[in-house]
Design an enzyme around this catalytic site. Structure first.
Site, PDB file in Angstrom:
ATOM      1  N   ASP A 136       0.813  -1.224   0.000  1.00 33.43           N
ATOM      2  CA  ASP A 136       0.000   0.000   0.000  1.00 33.43           C
ATOM      3  C   ASP A 136       0.844   1.271   0.000  1.00 33.43           C
ATOM      4  O   ASP A 136       0.308   2.373   0.063  1.00 33.43           O
ATOM      5  CB  ASP A 136      -0.937   0.014   1.219  1.00 33.43           C
ATOM      6  CG  ASP A 136      -0.181  -0.076   2.544  1.00 33.43           C
ATOM      7  OD1 ASP A 136       0.848  -0.758   2.591  1.00 33.43           O
ATOM      8  OD2 ASP A 136      -0.639   0.526   3.519  1.00 33.43           O
TER       9      ASP A 136
ATOM     10  N   ASP B  91       9.536   5.081  -2.278  1.00 34.08           N
ATOM     11  CA  ASP B  91       9.726   3.712  -1.811  1.00 34.08           C
ATOM     12  C   ASP B  91       9.974   2.739  -2.953  1.00 34.08           C
ATOM     13  O   ASP B  91      10.262   1.566  -2.718  1.00 34.08           O
ATOM     14  CB  ASP B  91       8.506   3.237  -1.016  1.00 34.08           C
ATOM     15  CG  ASP B  91       8.630   3.556   0.457  1.00 34.08           C
ATOM     16  OD1 ASP B  91       9.623   4.186   0.847  1.00 34.08           O
ATOM     17  OD2 ASP B  91       7.726   3.179   1.221  1.00 34.08           O
TER      18      ASP B  91
ATOM     19  N   TYR C  95      -1.384   3.257  14.391  1.00 36.86           N
ATOM     20  CA  TYR C  95      -0.162   3.959  14.735  1.00 36.86           C
ATOM     21  C   TYR C  95      -0.484   5.185  15.578  1.00 36.86           C
ATOM     22  O   TYR C  95      -1.256   6.042  15.133  1.00 36.86           O
ATOM     23  CB  TYR C  95       0.580   4.419  13.475  1.00 36.86           C
ATOM     24  CG  TYR C  95       0.878   3.324  12.484  1.00 36.86           C
ATOM     25  CD1 TYR C  95       1.501   2.147  12.885  1.00 36.86           C
ATOM     26  CD2 TYR C  95       0.540   3.471  11.147  1.00 36.86           C
ATOM     27  CE1 TYR C  95       1.781   1.143  11.981  1.00 36.86           C
ATOM     28  CE2 TYR C  95       0.826   2.472  10.225  1.00 36.86           C
ATOM     29  CZ  TYR C  95       1.441   1.312  10.637  1.00 36.86           C
ATOM     30  OH  TYR C  95       1.722   0.313   9.743  1.00 36.86           O
TER      31      TYR C  95
ATOM     32  N   LYS D 156      -1.911  -4.466  12.951  1.00 33.72           N
ATOM     33  CA  LYS D 156      -0.526  -4.210  12.561  1.00 33.72           C
ATOM     34  C   LYS D 156      -0.026  -3.006  13.348  1.00 33.72           C
ATOM     35  O   LYS D 156      -0.608  -1.922  13.283  1.00 33.72           O
ATOM     36  CB  LYS D 156      -0.442  -3.930  11.062  1.00 33.72           C
ATOM     37  CG  LYS D 156       0.950  -3.542  10.569  1.00 33.72           C
ATOM     38  CD  LYS D 156       0.897  -3.105   9.106  1.00 33.72           C
ATOM     39  CE  LYS D 156       2.264  -2.621   8.641  1.00 33.72           C
ATOM     40  NZ  LYS D 156       2.205  -2.033   7.277  1.00 33.72           N
TER      41      LYS D 156
ATOM     42  N   ASN E 125       3.700  -0.891  14.936  1.00 32.21           N
ATOM     43  CA  ASN E 125       5.149  -0.741  14.852  1.00 32.21           C
ATOM     44  C   ASN E 125       5.807  -1.434  16.040  1.00 32.21           C
ATOM     45  O   ASN E 125       5.241  -1.450  17.142  1.00 32.21           O
ATOM     46  CB  ASN E 125       5.535   0.738  14.849  1.00 32.21           C
ATOM     47  CG  ASN E 125       5.390   1.370  13.483  1.00 32.21           C
ATOM     48  OD1 ASN E 125       5.747   0.774  12.473  1.00 32.21           O
ATOM     49  ND2 ASN E 125       4.856   2.586  13.450  1.00 32.21           N
TER      50      ASN E 125
ATOM     51  N   ALA F 251       4.906  -4.296  11.843  1.00 30.30           N
ATOM     52  CA  ALA F 251       5.335  -3.706  10.586  1.00 30.30           C
ATOM     53  C   ALA F 251       6.809  -4.032  10.355  1.00 30.30           C
ATOM     54  O   ALA F 251       7.603  -4.097  11.297  1.00 30.30           O
ATOM     55  CB  ALA F 251       5.123  -2.193  10.619  1.00 30.30           C
ATOM     56  N   GLY F 252       7.183  -4.197   9.084  1.00 30.40           N
ATOM     57  CA  GLY F 252       8.552  -4.579   8.766  1.00 30.40           C
ATOM     58  C   GLY F 252       9.530  -3.428   8.787  1.00 30.40           C
ATOM     59  O   GLY F 252      10.721  -3.619   9.013  1.00 30.40           O
ATOM     60  N   GLY F 253       9.038  -2.203   8.522  1.00 32.12           N
ATOM     61  CA  GLY F 253       9.919  -1.044   8.545  1.00 32.12           C
ATOM     62  C   GLY F 253      10.779  -0.942   7.294  1.00 32.12           C
ATOM     63  O   GLY F 253      10.552  -1.621   6.291  1.00 32.12           O
TER      64      GLY F 253
END
Length: 315
Positions: free
Chosen positions: A43, A52, A178, A209, A211, A240-242
């Site tokens: 997304d 990104d 978040y 999900k 952080n 989250a993968g970051g």
């Protein structure tokens, strides 16, 4: 890792009797019959725009949106999450992927210093259900809430209604939550992360999900995450993968999140799709080996390096 069956799926009581079988089927598909979630987050073309997907350190294949679907098709994932329009454009060519439609999104052009964040819902459920009727393999919906924003009440109300409507249709819901806004001084404070997990539970989400927390009291991030996992209750917590890091570091963090922090999966985007198709595909398999098959970090690294094979038949 033992597989779960339909009898093991705990169906929320807001799912009507006529939709229970659909919900169970979607849960088993999304978790690959394990109860854990490997979410491939696609997304960011709205959230972070093109930075990104193109630039230094990013494989040039990522500049093309189809790269995401090629990874999802050739790799091993639970679900691919993306906005309705993105999925609508490519799903016909990739019908076997399990899709989650991200219902709201915002860009990062307006900073929190300028205005508290609000992520508007971009489409209604009817448009998503029409795609499902057209044969798109949609198993769930996603929605982002920014706790602490002056607009949190609007986002929470939208999310609560969306979850009720989704469950009525047998769809899963993953909330991205978040803490963010002028009132939030530390977005990754462990207490706030645990609070976000509890909010997701109270709204009725199937997964949340968050952080990874950043504790300042001597605990490791995974130890602090354990509190959030408890707060989430029967809502599955994933991290989250970051931003992109080396594979060994990422896989070690993921293993600790699950086995120390009590997480039931992961939600990874940039760490996967910014790589070449071959490398990204191998990383999905390594991530899924840990998430869905309880591989050690060492064994998962061998999967990433191509020394061991991993496929859906190994789950």
């Amino acid at each position: 890792m033992p597989k779960i069956t339909a009898a093991d799926v705990r169906v929320p009581m807001d799912v009507p009797a006529e939709s229970r079988d659909v919900y169970i089927s979607n849960f088993l598909k999304a978790t690959r019959n394990t109860g854990r979630l490997m979410l491939f987050a696609c997304d960011q073309k709205v959230e972070h725009m093109n930075k990104d997907f193109y630039g230094e350190g990013i494989d040039e294949a990522d500049a093309k949106p189809e790269h995401l679907f090629q990874i999802g098709n050739e790799g091993v994932i639970g679900i691919l999450a993306g906005q309705r329009g993105l999925v609508a454009q490519y799903a016909a060519d990739y019908p076997d992927i399990n899709y989650l439609i991200k219902m709201n999104s915002k860009t990062n052009l307006v900073s929190t210093k300028q205005e508290d964040p609000y992520s508007p819902q971009l489409t209604d459920l009817e448009a998503v259900l029409q795609m499902r009727e057209n044969g798109v393999n949609i198993v769930g919906l996603g929605y982002t809430i920014y706790l602490g924003s002056e607009y949190e009440a609007t986002m929470m109300a939208e999310a609560g209604q969306l979850i009720a409507q989704a469950h009525e249709q047998g769809l899963l819901v993953v909330l991205w939550i978040y803490p963010r806004g002028k009132a939030v001084t530390a977005e990754k404070d462990p207490d706030l992360i645990a609070g976000a997990a509890g909010v997701a539970l109270c709204l009725g989400a199937d997964f949340v999900k968050v952080n990874p927390p950043k504790p300042e009291d001597g605990r490791t991030p995974a130890q602090a995450l354990h509190v959030a996992s408890m707060a989430a209750g029967r809502t599955g917590l994933v991290c989250a993968g970051g931003s992109t890091v080396d594979a060994e570091t990422f896989l070690t963090q993921l293993h600790d999140q699950i086995h120390v922090g009590g997480a039931c999966g992961n939600a990874t985007g940039r760490n996967i799709h910014q790589r070449s198709l071959d490398e990204a595909t191998r990383l999905t398999k390594a991530i899924s080996a840990i998430t869905l098959a309880d591989y050690s970090v060492e064994d998962a690294l061998e999967v990433f390096e191509g020394k061991k094979q991993f496929s859906y038949s190994d789950i």
